[in-house]
Structures are given as structure tokens and as C-alpha cells.
Write a protein that holds these residues in place. Structure first.
Motif, PDB file in Angstrom:
ATOM      1  N   GLN A 126      15.964  43.469  10.234  1.00 57.44           N
ATOM      2  CA  GLN A 126      15.077  44.111   8.996  1.00 57.44           C
ATOM      3  C   GLN A 126      14.524  45.264   9.314  1.00 57.44           C
ATOM      4  OE1 GLN A 126      15.431  43.235   5.642  1.00 57.44           O
ATOM      5  NE2 GLN A 126      17.186  42.266   6.248  1.00 57.44           N
ATOM      6  N   LEU A 127      14.634  46.420   9.004  1.00 50.21           N
ATOM      7  CA  LEU A 127      14.052  47.612   9.645  1.00 50.21           C
ATOM      8  C   LEU A 127      13.226  48.449   8.642  1.00 50.21           C
ATOM      9  CD1 LEU A 127      16.923  49.085  11.946  1.00 50.21           C
ATOM     10  CD2 LEU A 127      15.415  47.401  12.516  1.00 50.21           C
ATOM     11  N   SER A 128      13.486  48.206   7.167  1.00 50.37           N
ATOM     12  CA  SER A 128      12.551  48.616   6.297  1.00 50.37           C
ATOM     13  C   SER A 128      11.285  48.552   6.513  1.00 50.37           C
ATOM     14  CB  SER A 128      13.025  48.294   4.748  1.00 50.37           C
ATOM     15  OG  SER A 128      14.432  48.454   4.440  1.00 50.37           O
ATOM     16  N   LYS A 129      10.327  49.484   6.408  1.00 53.26           N
ATOM     17  CA  LYS A 129       8.882  49.499   6.971  1.00 53.26           C
ATOM     18  C   LYS A 129       8.065  48.699   5.990  1.00 53.26           C
ATOM     19  CE  LYS A 129       7.965  53.875   4.375  1.00 53.26           C
ATOM     20  NZ  LYS A 129       7.502  55.347   4.684  1.00 53.26           N
ATOM     21  N   TRP A 130       8.557  48.411   4.631  1.00 52.97           N
ATOM     22  CA  TRP A 130       7.586  47.604   3.777  1.00 52.97           C
ATOM     23  C   TRP A 130       8.094  46.034   3.963  1.00 52.97           C
ATOM     24  CZ3 TRP A 130      10.936  51.350   1.684  1.00 52.97           C
ATOM     25  CH2 TRP A 130      12.281  50.647   1.165  1.00 52.97           C
ATOM     26  N   VAL A 131       9.178  45.730   4.686  1.00 57.71           N
ATOM     27  CA  VAL A 131       9.514  44.343   4.691  1.00 57.71           C
ATOM     28  C   VAL A 131       8.846  43.800   5.734  1.00 57.71           C
ATOM     29  CG1 VAL A 131      11.580  42.831   4.747  1.00 57.71           C
ATOM     30  CG2 VAL A 131      11.761  45.173   3.464  1.00 57.71           C
ATOM     31  N   ILE A 132       8.031  42.401   5.247  1.00 61.39           N
ATOM     32  CA  ILE A 132       7.438  41.662   6.249  1.00 61.39           C
ATOM     33  C   ILE A 132       8.133  40.193   6.316  1.00 61.39           C
ATOM     34  CG2 ILE A 132       5.578  43.068   6.338  1.00 61.39           C
ATOM     35  CD1 ILE A 132       3.938  40.769   4.887  1.00 61.39           C
ATOM     36  N   GLY A 133       9.056  39.910   5.198  1.00 59.75           N
ATOM     37  CA  GLY A 133       9.592  38.685   5.018  1.00 59.75           C
ATOM     38  C   GLY A 133      10.668  38.799   4.227  1.00 59.75           C
ATOM     39  N   TYR A 134      11.794  38.058   4.408  1.00 61.09           N
ATOM     40  CA  TYR A 134      12.848  37.941   3.695  1.00 61.09           C
ATOM     41  C   TYR A 134      13.711  36.743   3.287  1.00 61.09           C
ATOM     42  CZ  TYR A 134      15.837  38.584   7.885  1.00 61.09           C
ATOM     43  OH  TYR A 134      16.300  38.134   9.038  1.00 61.09           O
ATOM     44  N   HIS A 135      14.260  36.641   2.443  1.00 64.54           N
ATOM     45  CA  HIS A 135      15.155  35.639   1.823  1.00 64.54           C
ATOM     46  C   HIS A 135      16.626  35.943   1.948  1.00 64.54           C
ATOM     47  CE1 HIS A 135      17.509  33.698  -1.339  1.00 64.54           C
ATOM     48  NE2 HIS A 135      16.819  32.393  -0.994  1.00 64.54           N
ATOM     49  N   ILE A 136      17.376  35.128   2.541  1.00 65.65           N
ATOM     50  CA  ILE A 136      19.053  35.425   2.730  1.00 65.65           C
ATOM     51  C   ILE A 136      19.715  34.070   2.241  1.00 65.65           C
ATOM     52  CG2 ILE A 136      18.923  34.721   5.011  1.00 65.65           C
ATOM     53  CD1 ILE A 136      21.226  36.907   5.180  1.00 65.65           C
ATOM     54  N   ALA A 137      20.385  34.210   1.402  1.00 65.38           N
ATOM     55  CA  ALA A 137      21.341  32.982   0.702  1.00 65.38           C
ATOM     56  C   ALA A 137      22.127  32.866   1.944  1.00 65.38           C
ATOM     57  CB  ALA A 137      21.765  33.375  -0.559  1.00 65.38           C
ATOM     58  N   LEU A 138      22.445  31.687   2.164  1.00 66.36           N
ATOM     59  CA  LEU A 138      23.682  31.149   2.973  1.00 66.36           C
ATOM     60  C   LEU A 138      24.950  30.996   1.878  1.00 66.36           C
ATOM     61  CD1 LEU A 138      21.747  28.951   5.379  1.00 66.36           C
ATOM     62  CD2 LEU A 138      22.231  31.171   5.697  1.00 66.36           C
ATOM     63  N   ASN A 139      25.732  31.708   1.469  1.00 66.25           N
ATOM     64  CA  ASN A 139      26.639  31.945   0.355  1.00 66.25           C
ATOM     65  C   ASN A 139      25.750  30.966  -0.748  1.00 66.25           C
ATOM     66  OD1 ASN A 139      28.121  33.078   2.242  1.00 66.25           O
ATOM     67  ND2 ASN A 139      29.604  31.416   2.757  1.00 66.25           N
ATOM     68  N   GLN A 140      26.439  30.083  -1.118  1.00 71.47           N
ATOM     69  CA  GLN A 140      25.961  29.287  -2.234  1.00 71.47           C
ATOM     70  C   GLN A 140      25.240  27.999  -1.997  1.00 71.47           C
ATOM     71  OE1 GLN A 140      25.728  30.847  -5.201  1.00 71.47           O
ATOM     72  NE2 GLN A 140      26.833  32.627  -4.288  1.00 71.47           N
ATOM     73  N   THR A 141      24.833  27.805  -0.474  1.00 76.05           N
ATOM     74  CA  THR A 141      24.600  26.475  -0.081  1.00 76.05           C
ATOM     75  C   THR A 141      23.237  26.507   0.522  1.00 76.05           C
ATOM     76  OG1 THR A 141      25.688  26.932   1.880  1.00 76.05           O
ATOM     77  CG2 THR A 141      26.863  26.044   0.523  1.00 76.05           C
TER      78      THR A 141
END
Length: 428
Positions: free
Chosen positions: A252-267
Motif C-alpha cells: 500500500q503506497l498511497s500516502k494517505w493510507v495507514i490501514g486497509y481492509h481486503i476481502a478474501l473473495n467472499q469468505t
């Protein structure tokens, strides 16, 4: 004819023919048929010819035997069995994968394998796919695509024949084919902290911070659970150092991002936090982890294929839940909107344009703040339950704003939009 890629889980398996992980299914069934015997004259006995087995069949059978044993051992908690068909030179990584997945509560695993051209009886190159489901997440049936079915990891394996079986002597990543790689758990043995609702993990250098994150995450989970009729069995939070922040899930290289959520497909989903930023203060940590958990209950599962268009609402509801029980006008969102009002004048709609790589800090913060206020307006005017229906219709079901508004509020979106612009202007 292309090589076969076969996938199995436990004692049940399905043979599948793959060309670069294609989709041809070979269904094998067993039918018992009884024929009444007919009188026949006896025939002289003849010796049946001895037919040597096809070498490719032997290779495939023995490779699958080794890999199936590994999957069974992974699910049963048998580390020795998992490592048995692995050469000592490759065991460090395999041990990390095993221990991480066991700590992450792996509940189901399946595999697919394709024997690559050029393989011989003594040395085999294979393309290997492992699917996984964690905790009590509903696990869908196997699908050949990395983007459908359970989440998967892909590797190229080198196997060498020893003592009548195959041993894995090399494992290599397959790059740029799977957006869910590299996972946090497949290269380094992580450290873990476990609570009632949350598992927190990080590289060894972050071990000292895991309990602090777990305390904040457990508190956040109790709030976020209230916004879902089916909260996840476990929230998983990974604490990344500067190195792993640039690696996990592609970085994650966007300068304003300090945390993110990622879906594991639909599980289910994973949450990744940047330790260097979220640990600056307890408030920053609490808001960030609660915001990302909000994504876990409002975005999964999803049939919305154009989420950039709805980013104002996606981030707005996450801000609303992330700051809850605080009101938008009592948070940092107020200062963002005041800055926008001073520079550009009042907003005309609660819907904000999509962000681009050129979006400046004020544009980004205004999207978040406007969405935050907008969701606050919807909850205040129509009730939290109807607001969540609207959010689900748009974010998860992919409905357009007007039909979703009519379903949730009984009013066209144009009317709702105008009312919320007025509501927001009065509170900025």
C-alpha cells in the motif's frame, strides 16, 4: 492434451483438467450394474500381457499422494506430517506457513496441481494451488479462478523422487497472477495475540505491540458487531512494519493510507495496519481499527463491481462506525468540511467524485468527511436500521442510488440528497 490439475480436500477429491487453471471438469461416478450370466463354452486359458504403467500416471499419482498427505496433516494439526515430504532446505518456509495457518484457525483447505512439461520420473516441476478458509467463515466450493471460490495461494514446486516417493525440494512464488498474494502468513513465522473476537498478528519485530493493538481491537469489535446481523466469526488484524507494509497484498503506497481492509473473495477479510502511523496515539489506533472493522461488516460479501463510484458511501459508513458513538460534527470530519467550504463553497451533493492518483489531501479528506456526515444524516433522519439497508443495497448488492433509496427510505435519492445537504450545512 494438457496436463491435469487436480484438487482435493480430505478424502473427497475431484479430478479437474486445467490449461493454465482452466475450467474443464471431469466428473467421475461409480455405477454398479448386474448382468445375468449367459452359458458359454469354456475357453482355453491364456496369459494376460503385462503392461507397464504410464510414467506420467505414476508421477501424477505419487505427487498427489504427497500433497494430499500434507493437506490432511495441516487440517489435523500434524506438523510432522506437513513437513514429512519437504526437503530440509525448504522447511523453514513450510513451517512458517503451517504454524501461521494453525494460529489463524484454518478450517478447510483444498489443493490443485498441474504437472508441468519437461517433468521426469526423477524430477518434477508442478504448479500448485492451495485454497484456505479461516475460523468459521462459510467456505464456498472449489473454483479454478483465484478470484472466485475460497481464497488461494499459488506456487511453483520442484519435487524430487526419493525412496519411492516425492519430496518438495523447492518452492517459488508465482508473481502478478493473484491479487491476494503475498499474504502476511506465507513467508515469515508471525507472532500472535488472541482475544475473544480478534486475532492480531505481526512480524517478530512487532511482537511488543500486539497486545496494545488487541486491546483496542477487542473494544472496537464490540461496537462494530452492533452494525451487523452476521458479524464475522473472527476479525483478523495484521500489524505491518515498514517493510511488510510494502509487501503484503502487493503493498500500500498511497500516502494517505495507514490501514486497509481486503476481502478474501467472499469468505471474510483481513485488516492491515501500518504500525509506524497507527501507534502514534491510542486515539489514532482506536479510530483506525474500528474504521477498518466497519468495512468487514459492510463490504463482505459484495456483488458491487464498481466500488470506486461508491467510495463516498463506503468510506462514509466506515467513518460513521469508526467514530461511533461520536457524532460527525464532533470529530475531525468537521474541520475537513470547513476547509472545503472556505475554499470551494458549500457542497451541492452528498455524492463525491471518484478519487484519482492526482487527488490532493483536501479532496481526499472531503470525500471521507462528506460521506461521514451523509451517513450521520441518514441515520438521524431515517433511523440506523434503514441507513444500513441503504448501505447494503448500494455497497454489497451494487444497486444504483435511486432504487436503493426508494427501497430503504421510500423516497427518491434526489429528495434524500437535498435534505442531507441541508442537514450537513447546518452542522458544519
Amino acid at each position: 492434451m494438457e496436463d491435469d490439475l487436480d484438487h482435493r480436500s480430505g478424502r473427497d477429491w475431484v479430478a479437474r483438467a486445467f490449461g493454465a487453471f482452466g475450467v474443464m471438469l471431469l466428473a467421475v461416478s461409480s455405477v454398479s450394474v448386474v448382468f445375468w450370466p449367459q452359458p458359454q463354452r469354456p475357453k482355453p486359458a491364456t496369459a494376460a500381457p503385462v503392461v507397464a504403467p504410464d510414467p506420467s500416471t505414476v508421477i501424477e499419482r505419487d505427487v498427489r499422494f504427497a500433497l494430499q498427505g500434507q493437506v490432511d496433516a495441516l487440517l489435523s494439526g500434524d506438523e510432522a506430517g506437513w513437513l514429512a515430504p519437504v526437503d530440509p532446505a525448504a522447511r523453514k518456509r513450510y513451517r512458517a506457513i503451517y504454524r501461521n495457518l494453525r494460529n489463524l484457525e484454518i478450517s478447510r483447505a483444498e489443493y490443485g496441481v498441474e504437472i508441468l512439461g519437461g517433468s521426469t520420473t526423477s524430477a518434477v516441476d508442478a504448479r500448485f494451488m492451495l485454497s484456505y478458509c479461516l475460523s468459521d467463515a462459510a467456505c464456498p466450493a472449489w473454483d479454478d479462478s483465484v478470484g472466485r471460490g475460497p481464497p488461494k495461494v499459488l506456487y511453483e514446486l520442484t519435487l524430487t523422487r526419493r525412496d519411492g516417493g516425492y519430496v518438495v525440494t523447492g518452492i517459488a512464488d508465482i508473481k502478478d497472477e493473484n491479487p491476494l498474494q503475498p499474504t502476511p502468513w506465507e513467508n515469515t513465522e508471525l507472532r500472535f495475540a488472541r482475544g475473544e473476537r480478534v486475532i492480531v498478528a505481526g512480524p517478530p519485530g512487532q511482537a511488543k505491540n500486539l497486545q496494545r493493538v488487541l486491546t483496542a481491537a477487542e473494544k472496537a469489535a464490540k461496537i462494530v458487531d452492533r452494525f451487523s446481523t452476521e458479524p464475522p466469526a473472527r476479525y483478523r488484524v495484521y500489524l505491518a512494519d515498514d517493510k511488510t507494509w510494502k509487501q503484503w497484498y502487493g503493498g500500500q503506497l498511497s500516502k494517505w493510507v495507514i490501514g486497509y481492509h481486503i476481502a478474501l473473495n467472499q469468505t471474510g477479510s483481513d485488516i492491515v495496519l501500518k504500525a509506524g502511523d497507527v501507534l502514534d496515539s491510542d486515539r489514532q489506533l482506536a479510530i483506525t481499527v474500528q474504521h477498518e472493522m466497519a468495512h468487514a461488516v459492510t463490504m463482505v460479501p459484495s456483488r458491487n463491481w464498481d466500488q470506486d463510484e461508491d467510495l463516498w458511501l463506503i468510506e462514509g459508513v466506515a467513518e460513521y462506525i469508526g467514530f461511533f458513538p461520536g457524532k460527525p460534527q464532533n470529530t475531525e470530519s468537521r474541520y475537513s468540511l470547513r476547509s472545503w467550504f472556505d475554499e470551494h463553497g458549500p457542497i451541492k451533493s452528498i455524492v463525491r467524485p471518484e478519487l484519482t492518483d492526482e487527488s490532493d489531501d483536501l479532496t481526499v479528506s472531503t470525500l471521507y468527511a462528506t460521506g461521514h456526515y451523509a451517513v450521520g444524516c441518514l441515520a438521524d433522519r431515517y433511523g440506523r436500521a434503514r441507513m444500513l439497508v441503504f448501505v447494503k443495497q448500494v455497497i454489497q448488492e451494487g444497486q444504483d442510488l435511486d432504487p436503493a433509496s426508494r427501497t430503504a427510505f421510500g423516497k427518491p435519492f434526489k429528495t434524500v440528497d437535498k435534505a442531507c445537504v441541508s442537514w450537513i450545512t447546518q452542522r458544519v
